[in-house]
Design an enzyme around this catalytic site. Structure first.
Site, mmCIF file in Angstrom:
data_model
loop_
_atom_site.group_PDB
_atom_site.id
_atom_site.type_symbol
_atom_site.label_atom_id
_atom_site.label_comp_id
_atom_site.label_asym_id
_atom_site.label_seq_id
_atom_site.Cartn_x
_atom_site.Cartn_y
_atom_site.Cartn_z
ATOM 1 N N GLN A 79 0.840 -1.200 0.000
ATOM 2 C CA GLN A 79 0.000 0.000 0.000
ATOM 3 C C GLN A 79 0.880 1.257 0.000
ATOM 4 O O GLN A 79 1.903 1.301 0.679
ATOM 5 C CB GLN A 79 -0.901 0.014 1.233
ATOM 6 C CG GLN A 79 -1.923 -1.114 1.275
ATOM 7 C CD GLN A 79 -3.123 -0.859 0.379
ATOM 8 O OE1 GLN A 79 -3.216 0.175 -0.296
ATOM 9 N NE2 GLN A 79 -4.051 -1.795 0.362
ATOM 10 N N GLU A 91 0.252 -16.532 -1.713
ATOM 11 C CA GLU A 91 0.433 -15.463 -2.704
ATOM 12 C C GLU A 91 0.987 -16.071 -3.986
ATOM 13 O O GLU A 91 1.912 -16.898 -3.941
ATOM 14 C CB GLU A 91 1.399 -14.410 -2.150
ATOM 15 C CG GLU A 91 1.890 -13.387 -3.146
ATOM 16 C CD GLU A 91 0.768 -12.556 -3.736
ATOM 17 O OE1 GLU A 91 0.708 -12.462 -4.983
ATOM 18 O OE2 GLU A 91 -0.034 -12.002 -2.962
ATOM 19 N N CYS A 140 -10.187 -2.774 -2.885
ATOM 20 C CA CYS A 140 -10.045 -1.438 -3.460
ATOM 21 C C CYS A 140 -11.065 -1.215 -4.577
ATOM 22 O O CYS A 140 -11.045 -0.186 -5.248
ATOM 23 C CB CYS A 140 -8.630 -1.222 -3.986
ATOM 24 S SG CYS A 140 -8.138 -2.405 -5.265
#
Length: 245
Positions: free
Chosen positions: A75, A125, A200
């Site tokens: 971020q 991930e 987001c």
């Protein structure tokens, strides 16, 4: 960190460019040349060359130190990121006894921040460079109850469900495109007590939540966080609780 994206690894004016750049911005600690000779929407190529510094930067978030490489997601508004992750952790309501899954874990930010409040944390991930950073970040912070795996989050969830492993809380922070049905169906089968969904893109989040709501979850809390002031973009945190039969 400065990442230069070029179609060729040949950089004829590299030395004078670096000299001028560092004169203008002495706060720069590393510069990387990323080579991307493909046409398409993907900005970064698979090859990169460090031309100044260490090739990574470090940041401190909620008392944890994080190493960030060029291709790792992180971020970009640090003040609001602390608020975002603090709220996400508060939503999870961890007691120290839970097994936590950090899906789409990136460099391990959420999982490592949650580690002091959980029994164990598993991070998944697909970006292998980010997983390498996450493993380094666990070592940097002396955290021993976090494990990280490189792979598709949906496949990993299917494996956990098939082997009968219990996950109590899932943090998910997917890209703007949201999650996929494979992951969401695996998540419903795994049946964690709580899901903390950070997004987001409220449109794809609403689409994914519709599947989770039909799969036996209800919305307990919802909180937007303004990550990009004076724009329409916000991050939204939703706490979903599994319905009891």
């Amino acid at each position: 960190m400065v990442v230069l994206v070029a179609a060729s690894p040949i950089f004829k004016l590299q030395k004078p460019f670096l000299k001028k750049l560092l004169e203008l911005h002495p706060e720069i600690s590393t510069v990387i040349l990323n080579i991307n000779d493909r046409f398409g929407p993907v900005v970064l190529g698979k090859r990169e060359k460090v031309i100044y510094g260490s090739g990574y930067i470090q940041d401190i978030l909620l008392g944890r130190r994080f190493r960030i490489s060029p291709s790792s997601f992180y971020q970009i508004n640090p003040a609001q990121t602390e608020k975002l992750y603090s709220l996400a952790l508060d939503f999870a309501g961890l007691s120290g006894r839970e097994t936590v899954l950090d899906a789409y874990c990136g460099t391990g930010t959420i999982g490592l921040c949650a580690s002091s409040r959980a029994k164990q944390v598993i991070g998944v991930e697909i970006n292998r460079d980010a997983v390498k950073d996450a493993i380094v970040n666990a070592r940097l912070n002396g955290i021993k109850n976090c494990w990280f795996a490189a792979g598709d989050a949906g496949q990993y969830m299917e494996g956990l469900a098939a082997e009968g492993h219990r996950v109590d809380v899932v943090f998910m922070d997917p890209p703007r495109s949201g999650s996929d049905e494979r992951f969401l169906s695996s998540l419903i089968k795994a049946a964690p007590e709580k899901i903390v969904y950070i997004s987001c893109n409220i449109e794809t989040q609403a689409r994914d939540m519709d599947i989770l709501l039909r799969g036996g979850y209800r919305v307990e809390k919802l909180q937007p966080v303004d990550m990009f002031p004076f724009t329409k973009h916000v991050e939204t945190i939703v706490l979903l609780q599994r319905e009891t039969l």
